[in-house]
Design a protein around this motif. Structure first.
Motif: not given
Length: 229
Positions: A181-209
């Motif tokens: 989800s976007a929540v996970d990616i934003l968490t990484a970004q807010n901490a300055g970390a790297w991220s992997i977005g999982c397109t198979f998950g429950l909130s994959a549509d939010t990764l587009k944002t």
């Protein structure tokens, strides 16, 4: 953009719902049980799924049609939340399962990169998270499992991820957050970390944002994305 080589990483942090486990049916069933208890009509599973990702309280508020707290008093919302949590604790493993390839990938990562520490950071309450992880064979892979009530803030606030980095002696540049989800990616970004977005998950549509460092279409890709030892 690609991740650094695994030799430069120290910590992998995984979301739970929609990343490690498919918990869609048990969550939607629990929401509709709550709505029935309150005398409200059921919602389609597909609608409830879009409400998942920001913790149990927000899931309940969205299901009540009141995410901003404008329609119901707090006592009513808390009663609804209590029913939802009580029901979910009993039924959390009725249909929930680990996504295909998760256990094999975690084992492959552990063998190929034994220096990498792994943890779970979810907005789900911590006790159900730990109980599900234990029941489904996930627990041995992770040195810690923090939930949405482990801290005074939830993802995307970086506190949980920063705590895990401190415990793993990892810098942001040595840390990868993996989630659907976007929540996970934003968490990484807010901490300055790297991220992997999982397109198979429950909130994959939010990764587009948002802009994950990279994307994966299956848990089976995690080990190959990290690269060889």
């Amino acid at each position: 953009m690609a991740l650094p080589p695994p030799s430069q990483l120290r910590l992998l942090v995984f979301d739970l719902d929609g990343t490690l486990i498919d918990s869609r049916q048990d969550l939607t069933n629990s929401v509709n049980a709550m709505l029935s208890h309150l005398g409200k009509p059921a919602l389609p599973d597909a609608v409830i799924t879009t409400y998942i990702g920001d913790g149990a309280s927000m899931l309940v508020r969205r299901a009540l049609g009141d995410p901003e707290g404008d329609l119901h008093d707090e006592e009513y919302v808390q009663q609804a939340l209590t029913f939802f949590l009580d029901y979910y604790r009993v039924h959390k493993l009725d249909f929930t399962l680990v996504y295909d390839g998760v256990l094999q990938s975690l084992e492959a990562i552990r063998i190929a990169h034994p220096h990498l520490k792994m943890a779970i950071l979810t907005n789900k309450p911590v006790n159900p998270s730990r109980e599900i992880s234990r029941a489904l064979g996930l627990e041995p892979f992770f040195f810690e499992n923090y939930g949405g009530n482990s801290f005074h803030t939830k993802k995307p606030d970086p506190l949980g991820l920063e705590t895990l980095m401190h415990e793993a002696a990892a810098t942001p540049g040595q840390t990868v957050m993996i989630g659907d989800s976007a929540v996970d990616i934003l968490t990484a970004q807010n901490a300055g970390a790297w991220s992997i977005g999982c397109t198979f998950g429950l909130s994959a549509d939010t990764l587009k944002t948002v802009a994950p460092t990279c994307l994966c279409n299956s848990p089976k890709q995690w080990a190959s994305i990290l690269g060889p030892a």
